[in-house]
Design a protein around this motif. Sequence first.
Motif, PDB file in Angstrom:
ATOM      1  N   PHE A 111       0.747  -1.239   0.000  1.00  0.00           N
ATOM      2  CA  PHE A 111      -0.056   0.073   0.062  1.00  0.00           C
ATOM      3  C   PHE A 111       0.794   1.309  -0.171  1.00  0.00           C
ATOM      4  N   TYR A 112       2.076   1.165   0.432  1.00  0.00           N
ATOM      5  CA  TYR A 112       3.015   2.279   0.498  1.00  0.00           C
ATOM      6  C   TYR A 112       3.851   2.668  -0.668  1.00  0.00           C
ATOM      7  N   SER A 113       3.971   1.696  -1.654  1.00  0.00           N
ATOM      8  CA  SER A 113       4.707   1.596  -2.840  1.00  0.00           C
ATOM      9  C   SER A 113       4.123   2.739  -3.715  1.00  0.00           C
ATOM     10  N   PRO A 114       2.761   2.969  -4.012  1.00  0.00           N
ATOM     11  CA  PRO A 114       2.471   3.936  -4.708  1.00  0.00           C
ATOM     12  C   PRO A 114       2.778   5.366  -4.378  1.00  0.00           C
ATOM     13  N   SER A 115       3.025   5.530  -3.008  1.00  0.00           N
ATOM     14  CA  SER A 115       3.314   6.829  -2.814  1.00  0.00           C
ATOM     15  C   SER A 115       4.930   7.504  -2.966  1.00  0.00           C
ATOM     16  N   ILE A 116       5.661   6.490  -3.501  1.00  0.00           N
ATOM     17  CA  ILE A 116       6.938   6.821  -3.861  1.00  0.00           C
ATOM     18  C   ILE A 116       7.073   6.338  -5.082  1.00  0.00           C
ATOM     19  N   THR A 117       6.123   5.832  -5.828  1.00  0.00           N
ATOM     20  CA  THR A 117       6.340   5.750  -7.260  1.00  0.00           C
ATOM     21  C   THR A 117       6.091   7.043  -8.256  1.00  0.00           C
ATOM     22  N   ASN A 118       7.049   7.150  -9.152  1.00  0.00           N
ATOM     23  CA  ASN A 118       6.965   8.359 -10.147  1.00  0.00           C
ATOM     24  C   ASN A 118       5.702   8.622 -10.661  1.00  0.00           C
ATOM     25  N   ILE A 119       5.157   9.541 -10.686  1.00  0.00           N
ATOM     26  CA  ILE A 119       3.794  10.017 -11.229  1.00  0.00           C
ATOM     27  C   ILE A 119       3.811   9.746 -12.479  1.00  0.00           C
ATOM     28  N   VAL A 120       4.801  10.210 -13.334  1.00  0.00           N
ATOM     29  CA  VAL A 120       4.898   9.881 -14.896  1.00  0.00           C
ATOM     30  C   VAL A 120       4.608   8.243 -15.023  1.00  0.00           C
ATOM     31  N   ALA A 121       5.335   7.410 -14.475  1.00  0.00           N
ATOM     32  CA  ALA A 121       5.158   6.016 -14.371  1.00  0.00           C
ATOM     33  C   ALA A 121       3.567   5.732 -14.026  1.00  0.00           C
ATOM     34  N   ILE A 122       3.011   6.171 -13.054  1.00  0.00           N
ATOM     35  CA  ILE A 122       1.642   5.983 -12.570  1.00  0.00           C
ATOM     36  C   ILE A 122       1.009   6.444 -13.530  1.00  0.00           C
TER      37      ILE A 122
END
Length: 298
Positions: A111-122
């Motif tokens: 659940f924490y991983s999306p918070s530190i994932t690059n917004i462009v990749a998301i």
Amino acid sequence: MKSKNKLAPWVFITPAMILLLAFSILPIFIAFFISFTDLSLSGLADFSRIAFVGLENYQDVTSDAVFLKSIGNTLFYVVLGVPLIVMLSLTIAVLIQMGNGRFFDMMRLFFYSPSITNIVAIAIVWSFLFNPNQSIGLINQVLSWINIGPIAWLQNPQIAKISLVILAVWRGLGINMLIFSAALQNISPTLYEAADIDGATRWQQIWHVTIPQLKFSTFFVVITTIIGWLQFFEEPFVMTEGGPLNSTMSIALFIYRNGFQFNRFGYAAAGSMILFIIIIVATLLQMKIQKRRDEDTI
């Protein structure tokens, strides 16, 4: 020796104060000054081209239909997104805290991983998920199994805002979940033992012990989440660019477009000062509500 002890706190806090002054407080005053001018790129090259326009920028921006729409969109994001993030992150934190083992530790990371994932990749991944073509878009493909859709997630002006809220909630759960998880670990086990002796069920323990003990962390999460959603920018910027028909335009994106795309720094600064006032008012209002709640519980 005593003088050294008195000096030590100032030595440690001075670097932080300098950074706060240079990158937070000073820019606010600069933006406030710029909002009364017609500053543009030509003005940056030659200060003599900068003219003082008084309240003209504020009059224009408050009568700008796009800006007014961005305020409505931002309030929609706040009203829908803030409760969802607070409730879901609290629920996830409590459920993970109730479990033991590597699986629950892995779920915390999940659940924490999306918070530190690059917004462009998301954005790239979610663009495929939201694709209206059922053969490409996974969400529409799944919905087709139950004869729903296809849904124009990012193309429909009414649905696009909800799509961005879904993405932003998914992305913002992790950091708030960690805050609640840290607060849960500080709750004394004796409180649960006493509740267990009194015959309280697990749900009653959560409602009467856990949630009241989390009131300060909940207040912090609510305040920071409201401020974050009032500055909602990355998701509409990379996913929709404010469209379709400005239906996903946020105040922060409006400020960015006018300042850095349309070269109207004074106009954008006026919008940023209005956003600053909205954030201050929302924060003070939330603090007043929390203070009243604390007084009622005493």
